[in-house]
Design a protein around this motif. Structure first.
Motif, PDB file in Angstrom:
ATOM      1  N   ASP A 214       0.825  -1.204   0.000  1.00  0.00           N
ATOM      2  CA  ASP A 214       0.000   0.000   0.000  1.00  0.00           C
ATOM      3  C   ASP A 214       0.861   1.256   0.000  1.00  0.00           C
ATOM      4  OD1 ASP A 214      -2.694  -0.961   0.004  1.00  0.00           O
ATOM      5  OD2 ASP A 214      -2.339  -1.740   2.003  1.00  0.00           O
ATOM      6  N   ALA A 215       2.026   1.190   0.642  1.00  0.00           N
ATOM      7  CA  ALA A 215       2.927   2.339   0.627  1.00  0.00           C
ATOM      8  C   ALA A 215       3.356   2.653  -0.811  1.00  0.00           C
ATOM      9  CB  ALA A 215       4.148   2.057   1.498  1.00  0.00           C
ATOM     10  N   VAL A 216       3.720   1.607  -1.533  1.00  0.00           N
ATOM     11  CA  VAL A 216       4.100   1.799  -2.941  1.00  0.00           C
ATOM     12  C   VAL A 216       2.889   2.268  -3.738  1.00  0.00           C
ATOM     13  CG1 VAL A 216       4.980   0.631  -4.994  1.00  0.00           C
ATOM     14  CG2 VAL A 216       5.886   0.045  -2.746  1.00  0.00           C
ATOM     15  N   TYR A 217       1.748   1.675  -3.438  1.00  0.00           N
ATOM     16  CA  TYR A 217       0.526   2.041  -4.166  1.00  0.00           C
ATOM     17  C   TYR A 217       0.215   3.523  -4.008  1.00  0.00           C
ATOM     18  CZ  TYR A 217      -4.484   2.570  -4.996  1.00  0.00           C
ATOM     19  OH  TYR A 217      -5.697   3.009  -5.431  1.00  0.00           O
ATOM     20  N   CYS A 218       0.325   4.031  -2.789  1.00  0.00           N
ATOM     21  CA  CYS A 218      -0.014   5.433  -2.554  1.00  0.00           C
ATOM     22  C   CYS A 218       0.874   6.350  -3.384  1.00  0.00           C
ATOM     23  CB  CYS A 218       0.138   5.760  -1.065  1.00  0.00           C
ATOM     24  SG  CYS A 218      -1.159   5.035  -0.044  1.00  0.00           S
ATOM     25  N   ALA A 219       2.164   6.053  -3.383  1.00  0.00           N
ATOM     26  CA  ALA A 219       3.073   6.892  -4.168  1.00  0.00           C
ATOM     27  C   ALA A 219       2.750   6.803  -5.661  1.00  0.00           C
ATOM     28  CB  ALA A 219       4.516   6.455  -3.915  1.00  0.00           C
TER      29      ALA A 219
ATOM     30  N   GLY B 253       8.506   4.988   5.520  1.00  0.00           N
ATOM     31  CA  GLY B 253       9.776   5.233   4.842  1.00  0.00           C
ATOM     32  C   GLY B 253       9.747   4.756   3.405  1.00  0.00           C
ATOM     33  N   ARG B 254       9.116   3.621   3.185  1.00  0.00           N
ATOM     34  CA  ARG B 254       9.029   3.112   1.811  1.00  0.00           C
ATOM     35  C   ARG B 254       8.160   4.033   0.951  1.00  0.00           C
ATOM     36  NH1 ARG B 254      10.546  -1.784   0.073  1.00  0.00           N
ATOM     37  NH2 ARG B 254      10.607  -2.748   2.130  1.00  0.00           N
ATOM     38  N   PHE B 255       7.106   4.543   1.552  1.00  0.00           N
ATOM     39  CA  PHE B 255       6.244   5.493   0.836  1.00  0.00           C
ATOM     40  C   PHE B 255       7.028   6.742   0.458  1.00  0.00           C
ATOM     41  CE2 PHE B 255       3.595   9.338   1.664  1.00  0.00           C
ATOM     42  CZ  PHE B 255       2.855   9.315   0.479  1.00  0.00           C
TER      43      PHE B 255
ATOM     44  N   CYS C  44       9.423   6.020  -2.357  1.00  0.00           N
ATOM     45  CA  CYS C  44       8.779   5.969  -3.690  1.00  0.00           C
ATOM     46  C   CYS C  44       8.425   7.374  -4.175  1.00  0.00           C
ATOM     47  CB  CYS C  44       7.527   5.102  -3.625  1.00  0.00           C
ATOM     48  SG  CYS C  44       7.875   3.372  -3.356  1.00  0.00           S
ATOM     49  N   MET C  45       7.950   8.220  -3.267  1.00  0.00           N
ATOM     50  CA  MET C  45       7.641   9.599  -3.657  1.00  0.00           C
ATOM     51  C   MET C  45       8.920  10.320  -4.091  1.00  0.00           C
ATOM     52  SD  MET C  45       4.304  10.175  -3.144  1.00  0.00           S
ATOM     53  CE  MET C  45       3.833  11.803  -2.575  1.00  0.00           C
ATOM     54  N   LEU C  46       9.975  10.089  -3.332  1.00  0.00           N
ATOM     55  CA  LEU C  46      11.250  10.734  -3.672  1.00  0.00           C
ATOM     56  C   LEU C  46      11.816  10.193  -4.984  1.00  0.00           C
ATOM     57  CD1 LEU C  46      12.947  10.892  -0.174  1.00  0.00           C
ATOM     58  CD2 LEU C  46      12.424  12.856  -1.633  1.00  0.00           C
ATOM     59  N   GLU C  47      11.576   8.935  -5.272  1.00  0.00           N
ATOM     60  CA  GLU C  47      12.044   8.377  -6.547  1.00  0.00           C
ATOM     61  C   GLU C  47      11.447   9.144  -7.715  1.00  0.00           C
ATOM     62  OE1 GLU C  47      11.042   4.289  -6.608  1.00  0.00           O
ATOM     63  OE2 GLU C  47      12.648   3.693  -5.229  1.00  0.00           O
ATOM     64  N   THR C  48      10.149   9.402  -7.617  1.00  0.00           N
ATOM     65  CA  THR C  48       9.489  10.154  -8.691  1.00  0.00           C
ATOM     66  C   THR C  48      10.068  11.565  -8.788  1.00  0.00           C
ATOM     67  OG1 THR C  48       7.473   8.928  -8.217  1.00  0.00           O
ATOM     68  CG2 THR C  48       7.253  10.907  -9.545  1.00  0.00           C
TER      69      THR C  48
ATOM     70  N   LEU D  78      15.221   6.911  12.259  1.00  0.00           N
ATOM     71  CA  LEU D  78      16.326   6.113  11.710  1.00  0.00           C
ATOM     72  C   LEU D  78      15.803   5.071  10.719  1.00  0.00           C
ATOM     73  CD1 LEU D  78      18.531   5.563  14.893  1.00  0.00           C
ATOM     74  CD2 LEU D  78      19.140   6.866  12.867  1.00  0.00           C
ATOM     75  N   ILE D  79      14.659   4.477  11.037  1.00  0.00           N
ATOM     76  CA  ILE D  79      14.064   3.506  10.104  1.00  0.00           C
ATOM     77  C   ILE D  79      13.679   4.197   8.807  1.00  0.00           C
ATOM     78  CG2 ILE D  79      12.040   2.037   9.738  1.00  0.00           C
ATOM     79  CD1 ILE D  79      12.137   1.403  12.760  1.00  0.00           C
ATOM     80  N   VAL D  80      13.023   5.360   8.941  1.00  0.00           N
ATOM     81  CA  VAL D  80      12.597   6.095   7.739  1.00  0.00           C
ATOM     82  C   VAL D  80      13.819   6.513   6.919  1.00  0.00           C
ATOM     83  CG1 VAL D  80      11.528   8.229   6.944  1.00  0.00           C
ATOM     84  CG2 VAL D  80      10.416   6.883   8.725  1.00  0.00           C
TER      85      VAL D  80
END
Length: 1564
Positions: free
Chosen positions: A986-991, A1034-1036, A1039-1043, A1118-1120
């Motif tokens: 879902d984190a990937v999906y949101c991004a 953090g994964r979300f 993905c947002m930062l990747e874009t 730290l995790i993020v």
């Protein structure tokens, strides 16, 4: 005597009516024979009437006449009257009143005519008889009586001994021993016996004794002798005495009572010739002795059990052996037989259950049947009793069996013909038998088979009239199972067949009944009997022996031993094994593998034992620190998953246990469900998934199974089917989902009251992860019909069951997909058309039909005002789609197909694999490959349909009447944030959804604003996450930062994907997007500025979280940061700022919180490896550099600055001074305390999210500095690195070029990168800490001096390199002061609230205003100047490269000199610091976590003063460290003038800029 009161009226009116009434009463009493007390009643009536005569109330003649009339009523009335006279005789004889005695005497005399004299002589006293004249003298009468009694009882007339009359007794024995096969009957023999007694004067009792002796020797002739004894015997008590004398003869030690004597005693009892109570007292031993013996046996058994489970020392062993020898010697003298048990056995042999039961009731439970002979006798009796019913209902098909001959005894228990007959005697016989049914396995099997037959009848027969009887019989069978079958199984040795036979019955019971039986068996049965106590101890000892030797290498041998032991005593064995597993989790794998030899019953018992171990109230489910779950619980959970997957064990009990725990508000045991689903269904839940796994998880089910999990769990089809069946059969699927969804909040608000925050977070994560895992299992394994039937609609889930919205949509999502697919297939079949366009149209129609009710249902989930900003269609679309719908993971499919191809190749090349196996494996791999390719094709078609649907829907998603800011707020609040932390997918999906909405050119959706809001306010989100949610968040962000990074990386990509898109409009018009005005679009360079601002905001938030000291903040950030490491940090100075803070965490937490230390060390190492990919700020986004005559650009290199627009070249010096004043005012006036601390959050987004756009106003000439800053990037590490050596060589070169050095120093004053100043601040802070430590007597680290030394040298180097670009304009002072203030703000910021965001945006706007209010169009106007500056920059870079090459040799020679210079300059700098240069007023050395105690007004003034002082000292330090002493006082004077200007213009400028903030529709 019973009393009967006659009415007084009868006595008064005796002659008239009383006489008649009395006679009538007597008649009624004689005729009434129902109640059996008629004699007593008549006696009472006669006594009453005679008493009236004695007392003188009635005349004697009248009464005697009445009594005479009454004699006709009954024959025995004279005897009854004589009894009454006897009683009155005693009463009147004791009275002193003679008249009453006379009345009595006269009454008896009057009655002599109808009462015989013999009766009166028998019953009245001799004195009374004498007074009546019936005897002459009483004295003589008494003497005569004595003589008669002596003759009768004391003179021998018969011969008692055989030797006294041997002929008579010989004839008697001959008569009794004759052949009885002819017509000899007991009556003929009895006549002969009478003749012999009369002829030879034989003693009748001795004759009876000889009859019993002969009967004992001819015990088969029961019928003859019993009838003879019955005819001969006069009194039963005499026979009992004779038998008792016979038994007493054998009660001496070492004597053995013959069985024949038991037999005749049993036969006589059975035919009621004697009473058991009379005979029982003659038998030995007494009952008290039996009870003591039983207690002694139990204590000895327990003592043996204790010895088996305790360690015995050698000395103690020898003592025990001596005691045992003594006991054996005592036992050598054999005690006499237990005659009661012998009689009991004989009774059972002849079928006299009634008397046998009476004897067993006198003894302790199961004492009698613990003797094998009695147990077998009782088993035989049960055999005979159940035989007819077993033949009818119990014999399995194909079995013959051997028929039993029934007892000839008609008084034995009647054979059973129906199950109801079992209740008469059979069940009670079995209960008395108890665990000793183990002596007869055949009878055990018969009873079990009868139970199976009954259960089948019970389950099929639904007649209401027999239901009650059936329930009673069911409870009887359950009792038999509890008291007889299971204990008997414990005493059988390794009988696997009996275990399987018993399972055939038990599997027909509900698991609740079975588990109760197992609980009784385990916890109570073994303590009630000595044999069972010993068996339990032996089982534990044997289990210890096996478990000590169990390893992976000897699984087969140990498994067989475990199997043998488990057939009889599974509860004891499993209890010990589970206790070992709870301590040693490395036993789990070998134990699970060794359980393959168990029976079905044993597997079921194992499931119960596991549940009981989990529910053990004595064990704490948390460790002593109350922050983590206990290891025993984790071990049991792992065992559950492995065992239930590998073996066919019923899951219902375990699932119900977890459900009940959730109902009770306890979520610890969800760990079990998580393990079971993971192992049985192959569905893993982890937030540590790799990107390849995550990509695979966005594909179909086959791709998920192949590439989505860490461990490839094969062959889960059967186990997942079992799990699904258990959930559906017991209706637990939906309740578990709902309880888990509700329990997430329950963990925090109900369950987590006193618990540690770390544990609460862990339980929340466990609950959430299990929900996701379990929901995924249901979605992939339940059929469409099953799923839709069980999951209610979204509004019911949320409103009625109070399910959180994210969980409700998670459960409903598969249902929508199923329904849409079903409807789509239905439409395809109804209209035949193969064109792609037709298919897409049908798919859209199917979506509309399915989702329209959903759109209406979601309206009730939120207040009406929400739907003013978001359309329900948009909301439902967002929540109903998944990554499977948005994109096809071609890479993942390709990877898995290539893996399978490689496997096929490896199989072909492996010559050791047999050909058949090769063929099978290749076929498997090929089939998988085809499945994956087919799945990929199917998903491609599906994604195309979904995208087409979204394209049609997008125009109606967002309303034009709402502001973009409110729309984005609702979107983030209700959609993005709740779902991005739900799961990794879902984190990937949101991004990706945000990106998709942007790509679809959705009207009224501001992409820029959405990204800005996501990146600009992460502190609160991070702080409120649990550990696993931090991974997802953090994964979300990643993905947002990747874009964003992709758009940032290349102008072409940006122009292709962002320009002319409504999401990148910078002016928000209510009318929508026209797309024609390029001025309204954010150009590429300004976008790069915005991205830098986002990176700065992330850095600022990260630094804040790291410096709070709070465990949750530090762990989560730290995790993020670890998750977003591929995309952040990209700017060198931001990375260095983070590195400093993380290093500090490592030092502080090393001995305090090891988990934080591990996280920080891990991130620190990975961050260092990323440094090679970081770039200086001027490479990340271009910063404008003004011409020599123009006002210099505002310098900003630290974390937190975006590029500021340059001043227009045409502006005058006065304009520049005025702007400098405004900038100064901004630095003083807009820094307000938040929560009593200075609000330092710089450039957070404004309340309407437009701050991102204001920050895009950057200078145009920044490109000149890019080459120099690349060079500076290499100089930012401490002196011990190779970069520092290169720095030293460049220092020598600059020493030789003194003229150039001066220019570099002047230029460096304006162009010191903020990252370097960040380092200086850190060094000054460290230095200050060292001084404080030195003051307290603590040692100061020498490394810090070296750091400060290297940093000073670096500053000098950079100043020398850039001095030729220095501008004389006083504006530079203002910019420099502003930079310093910004730098201080970063280090002293507090958590940015929404209000601080507004203030920081006002800071940006003030800066923009102070720099001639350049808007986005100013960027285009400065492009020509930008190209000129770029050209000059290129020439300068080439020149410097040439000079560097020529002077390379000279650098080597002067290295030592440079080091000495650096040490000297550093020493002078350190001394200044120690003398108070870095005082507490210097905000650069202030810890970022410190709060200022000053009021806002004082703080502002203090900061302005400290800023100028700090600037002067900073400049001075720079000049000293560079070794150049030629610098003038020009900069110092400029900073003083700047201070005065700033203080004058502050208030007015502040008011103007705040008023400009109120505009939310346009960005200037």
């Amino acid at each position: 005597m019973a009393t009967l009161k006659l009415p007084g009226e009868w006595i008064k009116n005796w002659e008239k009516s009383g006489k008649h009434e009395f006679l009538q009463l007597c008649k009624e009493l004689t005729e009434n024979t129902d109640h059996g007390n008629e004699t007593k009643d008549i006696q009472a009536a006669l006594y009453e009437i005679c008493s009236q005569v004695v007392q003188g109330n009635l005349k004697i003649d009248l009464v005697s006449a009445v009594l005479g009339e009454m004699m006709e009523l009954r024959d025995d009335l004279p005897s009854i009257l004589a009894d009454v006279f006897c009683i009155l005789d005693l009463e009147t004889g004791a009275l002193e009143e003679k008249n009453k005695r006379d009345h009595y005497t006269h009454l008896v005399g009057a009655c002599l005519s109808f009462v015989p004299e013999a009766i009166l002589k028998e019953r009245l006293d001799p004195e009374t008889l004498e007074s009546l004249g019936l005897i002459k003298q009483a004295h003589q009468f008494n003497q005569k009586i004595v003589k008669i009694k002596t003759k009768l009882f004391y003179k021998q007339q018969k011969f008692n001994l055989l030797r006294e009359e041997n002929e008579g007794y010989a004839k008697l024995i001959t008569e009794l021993g004759q052949d009885l096969s002819g017509n000899i009957t007991s009556n003929l023999v009895l006549e002969s016996i009478k003749s012999l007694i009369g002829c030879f004067n034989l003693d009748p009792n001795r004759v009876l004794d000889i009859i019993l002796e002969v009967y004992e020797s001819r015990s088969e002739q029961d019928e003859f002798f019993l009838s003879l004894i019955k005819s001969y015997m006069c009194e039963p008590i005499t026979l009992c005495h004779i038998l008792g004398f016979k038994f007493k003869f054998y009660q001496e030690p070492n004597e053995e009572t013959p069985k024949s004597l038991y037999h005749i005693a049993a036969a006589l009892l059975h035919h009621n010739l004697i009473e058991l109570e009379d005979l029982y007292v003659h038998l030995m031993p007494v009952d008290a002795t039996i009870v003591e013996e039983h207690k002694r046996e139990i204590s000895e058994a327990k003592q043996i059990a204790r010895k088996l489970v305790t360690v015995v020392l050698p000395s103690e062993k020898s003592e025990d052996k001596e005691k045992e020898k003594e006991k054996e010697e005592e036992k050598n003298e054999k005690p006499p037989d237990n005659q009661k048990l012998g009689l009991l056995e004989a009774l059972l042999r002849i079928g006299d259950w009634h008397h046998a039961q009476s004897i067993m009731d006198q003894m302790p439970s199961f004492y009698a049947t613990s003797h094998k002979a009695i147990a077998l006798a009782l088993c035989q009796l049960v055999h005979l009793t159940v035989e007819p019913l077993y033949r009818r209902a119990g014999v399995p098909k194909g079995a013959k069996g051997c028929a039993l001959q029934p007892l000839k005894n008609k008084r034995a228990p009647q054979p059973t013909e129906s199950f109801e007959d079992l209740r008469k005697d059979t069940f009670s016989m079995l209960c008395y038998l108890g665990p000793h049914l183990s002596h007869d396995p055949i009878l055990f099997a018969k009873i079990v088979r009868l139970g199976k037959s009954f259960m089948k009848e019970y389950q099929t027969d639904s007649r209401p009239d027999v239901k009650d009887k059936m329930e009673i019989l069911l409870s009887c069978f359950l009792s038999i199972a509890d008291q007889v079958l299971l204990p008997s199984l414990s005493l059988m040795e390794c009988n696997a067949c009996m275990s399987e036979e018993l399972w055939g019955l038990f599997k027909l019971f509900p698991y609740q009944h079975r588990y109760r039986l197992y609980g009784q068996w385990k916890n109570e049965t073994y303590s009630g009997h000595p044999l069972l106590v010993k068996v339990k101890a032996q089982t534990v000892e044997r289990a210890k022996y096996i478990m000590k030797r169990l390893t992976k290498e000897n699984i087969k041998q140990s498994g067989r031993q475990i199997g043998k032991l488990s057939h009889s005593n599974p509860t004891i064995l499993f209890d010990y094994m589970l206790s070992q597993i709870q301590w040693y989790d490395n036993l789990i794998v070998p134990v699970v593998d060794s359980l393959k030899y168990l029976t079905s019953l044993n597997y079921d018992v194992l499931a119960y034992c596991i549940i009981e171990a989990l529910a053990n109230p004595e064990k704490e489910k948390m460790k002593h620190d109350d922050t983590t779950l206990s290891s025993w619980l984790q071990s049991l959970a792992s065992l559950c998953g492995a065992v239930f997957r590998k073996y066919p064990i019923e899951l219902a009990g375990l699932l119900q246990y977890v459900t009940n725990q959730l109902k009770a508000g306890k979520s610890f045991d969800l760990l079990i469900l998580k393990e079971v689903v993971q192992k049985m269904a192959g569905i893993e839940i982890t937030d540590e998934m790799t990107s390849e796994q995550l990509e695979a998880m966005t594909g179909g089910e086959q791709l998920k199974a192949e590439g989505g999990y860490f461990g490839q769990i094969r062959n889960t089809k059967k186990s997942s089917q079992r799990l699904k069946d258990a959930l559906l059969d017991h209706e637990l699927a939906l309740p578990l989902c709902l309880l888990m969804a509700q329990q997430r909040n329950g963990v925090v608000f109900l369950e987590g009251g006193e618990k540690h925050l770390k544990l609460v977070g862990h339980l929340y994560d466990q609950c959430h992860d299990t929900l996701v895992q379990f929901g995924g299992f249901l979605a992939s394994n339940l059929s469409t019909e099953d799923y839709i039937k069980r999951v209610p609609s979204i509004d019911v889930l949320c409103n009625q069951f109070h399910t959180p919205h994210d969980a409700a949509f998670f459960l409903s999502r598969p249902m929508y997909a199923h329904q849409i697919l079903s409807k789509y297939e239905e439409l395809k079949k109804s209209e035949k058309g193969n064109r792609q366009q037709q298919k897409v149209t049908k798919y859209v129609a199917a979506c509309e039909q399915v989702m329209t009710p959903v759109h209406e249902a979601v309206m009730s989930l939120h207040p009406a005002r929400v739907w003013d900003d978001l359309r329900p269609q948009f909301y439902a679309t967002f929540w109903s789609l998944t990554m499977y719908d948005l994109a096809v993971p071609h890479g993942a499919y390709e990877r898995e197909v290539n893996k399978l191809k490689a496997q096929i190749k490896a199989i072909e090349e492996n010559s050791e694999i047999p050909i058949n196996k090769k063929k099978k494996e290749k076929e498997r791999c090929t089939a998988l490959q085809e499945k994956l390719q087919e799945e990929e094709k199917k998903q491609m078609e599906h994604v195309q349909r979904v995208l087409h649907r979204l394209k049609l829907e997008k125009d109606s998603w967002l309303l034009t009447k709402s502001t973009k800011n409110e729309t984005i707020t609702k979107f983030l609040q209700l959609c993005l944030f709740p779902r991005c932390i739900f799961s990794s997918i879902d984190a990937v999906y949101c991004a990706r959804f945000v990106e998709l909405v942007h790509q679809q050119k959705t009207p009224n959706f501001c992409t820029l604003l959405c990204y800005d809001r996501v990146f600009s306010a992460i502190i609160y989100t991070v702080a409120s996450c649990t550990e696993n949610e931090s991974h997802r968040y953090g994964r979300f962000l990643c993905c947002m930062l990747e874009t964003v990074t992709r758009w940032h990386s290349d102008r072409a990509i940006y122009e292709k994907e962002c320009v002319n898109y409504p999401g990148f409009l910078t002016i928000f018009r209510a009318a929508g997007f026209d797309g024609g005005n390029k001025a309204d679009q954010l150009d590429y360079e300004n976008f790069r500025h915005v991205v830098h601002k986002w990176h700065y905001m992330l850095t600022k938030a990260s630094v804040h979280c790291l410096e709070t000291g709070d465990y949750t903040h530090i762990r989560n950030i730290l995790i993020v940061l670890t998750k977003i490491l591929p995309c952040y940090p990209k700017v060198l100075n931001l990375g260095q700022a983070l590195e400093c803070r993380v290093h500090k965490i490592c030092l502080e937490e090393k001995d305090k919180r090891p988990d934080l230390y591990a996280l920080a060390m891990g991130y620190s190492g990975r961050l260092k490896s990323q440094k090679v990919h970081m770039v200086p700020e001027n490479e990340f986004h271009h910063k404008d550099q003004p011409a020599r005559s123009a006002t210099p650009a505002s310098q900003q290199n630290g974390p937190g600055s975006t590029g500021k627009p340059a001043a227009n070249a045409s502006k005058t010096e006065e304009g520049g001074s005025e702007d400098g004043d405004r900038a100064k005012d901004k630095s003083q006036g807009t820094t307000k305390p938040v929560n009593k601390a200075n609000s330092t959050a710089a450039k957070v987004t404004t309340s309407n999210g437009n701050g991102a756009l204001n920050s895009t106003k950057a200078v145009k000439d920044e490109k000149e500095k890019s080459g120099k800053e690349k060079k500076e990037k290499k100089e930012k590490t401490p002196g011990s690195t190779p970069e520092t050596k290169a720095e030293n060589r460049r220092e020598k070169q600059r020493d030789e070029r003194a003229g150039k050095e001066e220019r570099v120093v002047r230029e460096g004053k304006e162009k010191t990168p903020k990252a370097d100043r960040e380092k200086v601040k850190l060094e000054e802070k460290i230095c200050k800490d060292d001084k404080a430590k030195a003051g307290n007597g603590e040692p100061v680290e020498p490394a810090r001096d070296a750091i400060k030394e290297s940093k000073s040298k670096e500053k000098g180097d950079r100043n020398a390199a850039t001095a030729n670009l220095k501008s004389p304009n006083p504006r530079s002072d203002s910019a420099e002061s502003e930079r310093d203030h910004k730098r201080r703000k970063l280090d002293s910021h507090s958590s940015p609230s929404h209000s601080s965001s507004v203030k920081d945006s006002s800071n940006e706007l003030k800066e923009s205003a102070s720099k001639h209010h350049i808007n986005f169009n100013s960027v285009a106007r400065s492009k020509s100047r930008e190209r000129e500056v770029e050209k000059k920059d290129t020439e300068n870079v080439q020149g410097r490269a040439k000079e560097k090459k020529e002077e390379k040799d000279r650098k080597e020679r002067k290295r030592d000199h440079a080091i000495n210079d650096r040490e000297a300059s550093q020493e002078s700098k350190r001394r200044k610091d120690e003398n108070g240069t870095n005082s507490s007023k210097n905000s650069q050395s202030t810890s970022p976590s410190c709060d200022s105690p000053l009021s806002p007004e004082k703080e502002k003034s203090k900061r302005s003063k400290s800023s100028s002082k700090e600037k002067a000292e900073s400049v001075k330090a720079e000049r000293t460290s560079s070794g150049g002493k030629k610098e003038s006082r020009h900069d110092k004077e400029k900073s003083e003038k700047k201070e005065k200007r700033d203080s004058a213009a502050g208030k007015e400028e502040k008011k103007q800029l705040i008023s400009r903030l109120t505009s939310t529709d346009n960005v200037h």
